[in-house]
Design an enzyme around this catalytic site. Structure first.
Site, PDB file in Angstrom:
ATOM      1  CE  LYS A 384      20.227   8.384 -12.713  1.00  0.00           C
ATOM      2  NZ  LYS A 384      19.887   9.524 -13.592  1.00  0.00           N
ATOM      3  NE  ARG A 493     -11.114  -6.742  -0.048  1.00  0.00           N
ATOM      4  CZ  ARG A 493     -11.645  -6.051  -1.064  1.00  0.00           C
ATOM      5  NH1 ARG A 493     -11.028  -4.974  -1.512  1.00  0.00           N
ATOM      6  NH2 ARG A 493     -12.782  -6.429  -1.605  1.00  0.00           N
ATOM      7  CG  ASP A 501       0.122  -1.722   8.050  1.00  0.00           C
ATOM      8  OD1 ASP A 501      -0.290  -2.446   7.117  1.00  0.00           O
ATOM      9  OD2 ASP A 501       0.070  -0.490   8.008  1.00  0.00           O
ATOM     10  CG  ASN A 600      -5.806   3.046  -4.003  1.00  0.00           C
ATOM     11  OD1 ASN A 600      -6.468   2.158  -4.546  1.00  0.00           O
ATOM     12  ND2 ASN A 600      -5.553   3.067  -2.705  1.00  0.00           N
TER      13      ASN A 600
END
Length: 662
Positions: A384, A493, A501, A600
């Site tokens: 692609k 942070r 948010d 994470n």
DNA sequence: GGGCAGCGCAC
DNA sequence: GTGCGC
DNA sequence: GCCC
């Protein structure tokens, strides 16, 4: 040999490409094709068609074009094959360069070889043929369209291009610029300036032969000083890279083993790569086939590592703007959101990772094999990517976007509390707009808020405002309990210029469980509600539960010096979250709530590779897992308070929050 | 062919 | 338990 | 979708 007709048609056909106006985008292969399809019924009895397969008219993409091959013969079986194939698709094979629209040059040759054959007097009024390497026709065939011949990947060694960005400036690129009738013949006769030899040879997978070098060079470009490349990249870099690679490749390199095998496997992998690619590249007929040769990226850390480097840059949301792959990323992002919409969770994940990889590239990825070498980019995505680069579009995406329910889905999914399930349901019921929803659907309280404040909640919050919101909350909190700490996590942070948010981590020295913080949160929330700072609850821990989070909305009050001069002031609803974190878990929580999520995930993966487990509460070891990774025991707590220690124990070099964009 | 994180909250 | 958000 |  080609009658004038053919010539003029040729010119017409490729007029876009040969145009002297650099602003014309040449990639409109489709246009060209349709046009040709219509006229192709005319005369097309090409000479030696005898042995050729007949392609349907729509596939006669080369209709009207004539190719001059260098070397000018079809003795080599491979070349004969290619020539025939081009003919199948409508091309004419010419032995006279004067009549050629394209000069197809064998890859081994350099631009000088073309110069030798180039007519001294130029081409008169007509545009000179475009000089491309042998991949060009193959790609056209693959994509069933006349692709831009000026792309880097079709240039010869020694051929100069002015192409820098990607789309604009296409025309002059191949050097086959038509300087226009008025110009000196010299100009048109030698459009390419061999003297400006481009030292670099991107043409085919520069990094391929020596992946590390390729990577390094690209690194230097983007991070000139940060990674003073010199010879000894700080060890840190390696670790970081490795770490990042974990983020994007779930189960790759066994970290445990890596101590022993890393350097070796690296170089070995690279070597292989050279051989395989080159070999197959020159003998296979179809690009798609050639490219589908197995990947030679065996746990290929060197590459993986370095690719990760760029990840360091604190990415803002617009971080991709200057990326050479911006267009590709844009298209893939569309695919991504499409899959998001249709509830294809895993494809969505795959696209996100691939996009992440691409964002870190400092050089433009133009070919399937280049792409394929990158982590998290497999065969399909690599194809692609090449399609996007060569044709500037993606067929699959066009289908996807034609789906009529598409935009509605997109709209609904941005409502808080509405996911795929609900959105699809609504669509199935025939709803298409927010108004439909407001009128006909029974909403949950959260969804109600989501709908009522749809625009606000989908507007990003400038960093400055996040800071201001933070101050409001912190001030209120300090009045109630000066010991409580409020840390703004999330993208803020990480240094983001804007956030979706605002996340508060609420903690306090000495606390060991969320229970110790609950009453505080209740008080704080109550106060802020009275202050009319908090304006809605979306999800909050209930009285009975061990609730640890509060989700809602807030508005920024007028603040002197910030927005009080703004007569247009309007309280914009913002998403706000409080997360209760006992101090003992602060480190783990900070990692978790700082993200980003790819970061994470890789941390968790890394931990899991090392027999440990990481979650927002802490880092554990000796986790026993039964069949299917079912967790049998919690494992022994290793660390949870100290963010840095968790990195250390995982064997990962510390990374500041703003270095966690992946 | 299976995994791709795992948990709190709303319903 | 499912859907959703993080 | 990718990876093992």
């Amino acid at each position: 040999m080609p009658p004038p007709v053919s010539l003029s048609r040729s010119l017409e056909t490729c007029s876009e490409e040969a145009s002297s106006s650099p602003s014309v985008n040449v990639r409109a292969g489709a246009t060209t094709r349709t046009q040709k399809t219509k006229t192709s019924s005319g005369n097309k009895k090409r000479g030696r068609v005898a042995t050729l397969k007949t392609r349907p008219e729509v596939e006669q993409i080369f209709e009207g074009l004539s190719f001059f091959y260098i070397p000018d013969n079809d003795i080599a079986p491979v070349r004969r094959l290619r020539i025939n194939r081009a003919k199948e698709f409508g091309a004419e094979w010419t032995r006279d360069m004067m009549t050629a629209t394209h000069v197809i040059v064998e890859k081994k040759l350099v631009y000088k070889d073309v110069e030798k054959l180039w007519p001294k007097d130029g081409f008169g009024d007509r545009a000179p043929p475009k000089v491309v390497n042998e991949d060009y026709p193959l790609d056209c065939i693959q994509f069933r369209a006349i692709v831009d011949p000026g792309q880097k990947k079709y240039l010869l060694d020694g051929q100069v291009t002015t192409e820098t960005k990607d789309k604009e400036v296409l025309l002059p690129t191949s050097g086959v610029v038509d300087s226009g009738p008025g110009t000196k013949s010299k100009a048109s006769s030698l459009p390419l300036k061999p003297q400006h030899h481009n030292k670099r040879k991107w043409d085919y997978v520069p990094p391929r032969g020596t992946p590390s070098q390729g990577e390094e060079s690209s690194l230097m470009k983007s991070l000139p000083k940060a990674n003073a490349r010199s010879k000894t990249p700080p060890k840190k870099d390696d670790e970081l890279s490795e770490f990042i690679s974990m983020m994007q490749e779930f189960k790759d390199l066994p970290l445990d083993v890596d101590e022993d095998d890393d350097a070796q496997s690296t170089s070995v992998g690279s070597q292989h790569q050279v051989d395989l690619d080159q070999g197959s590249g020159s003998e296979n007929e179809r690009p798609s086939k050639r490219r589908s040769s197995r990947r030679v990226r065996p746990t290929n850390k060197a590459i993986t590592f370095k690719d990760r480097f760029a990840c360091n840059r604190a990415g803002r949301k617009d971080a991709g703007q200057d990326n050479p792959n911006a267009r590709t990323i844009e298209m893939l992002q569309k695919m991504n959101s499409y899959y998001e919409r249709v509830n294809d969770h895993w494809r969505t994940l795959a696209y996100r990772k691939a996009i992440g990889t691409l964002k870190q590239q400092t050089v433009k990825i133009t070919t399937e094999e280049e792409a394929y070498r990158l982590p998290s980019i497999g065969r399909r995505l690599a194809q692609k990517i090449e399609e996007i680069v060569t044709t500037d579009k993606l067929k699959r995406l066009e289908y996807a976007e034609e789906e009529p329910t598409n935009s509605a889905l997109q709209t609904f999914l941005k409502i808080y509390g509405v996911g795929n399930k609900v959105a699809q349901q609504w669509i199935a019921q025939g709803w298409r707009t927010l108004d439909d929803i407001k009128q006909h659907v029974k909403l949950t309280p959260s969804q109600m808020v989501g709908v009522e404040h749809y625009d606000d909640l989908n507007t990003r919050i400038p960093r400055k405002e996040v800071t201001a919101l933070g101050e409001v909350v912190k001030r209120a909190a300090a009045k109630m309990d000066p010991m409580v700490q409020l840390i703004i996590g999330g993208s803020y942070r990480r240094g983001a210029e804007s956030s979706h948010d605002i996340d508060f981590i609420v903690t306090k020295p000495g606390t060991e469980s969320v229970a110790h913080l609950k009453s505080f949160l209740n008080t704080l929330v109550a106060q802020l509600e009275r202050d009319e700072f908090l304006v809605a609850r979306l999800a909050s821990s209930r009285a009975g539960s061990d609730g640890s989070k509060w989700h809602g909305c807030c508005v920024l009050p007028k603040i002197k010096g910030l927005n009080d001069d703004d007569e247009e002031y309007r309280p914009i609803w913002r998403r706000i979250d409080f997360l209760l974190v006992p101090e003992v878990e602060l480190g783990a929580a900070l990692i978790y709530f700082t993200g980003n999520d790819i970061f994470n995930r890789s941390m968790r993966l890394l931990a899991s590779k090392k027999g440990m487990r990481l979650n927002q509460h802490g880092l554990y070891r000796d986790v026993l897992r039964g069949p299917d990774r079912v967790k049998v025991t919690e494992g022994e707590l290793v660390e949870r308070r100290d963010e840095r220690r968790i990195f250390e124990i995982l064997g990962v070099t510390w990374r500041e929050p703003w270095e966690r964009w992946c």
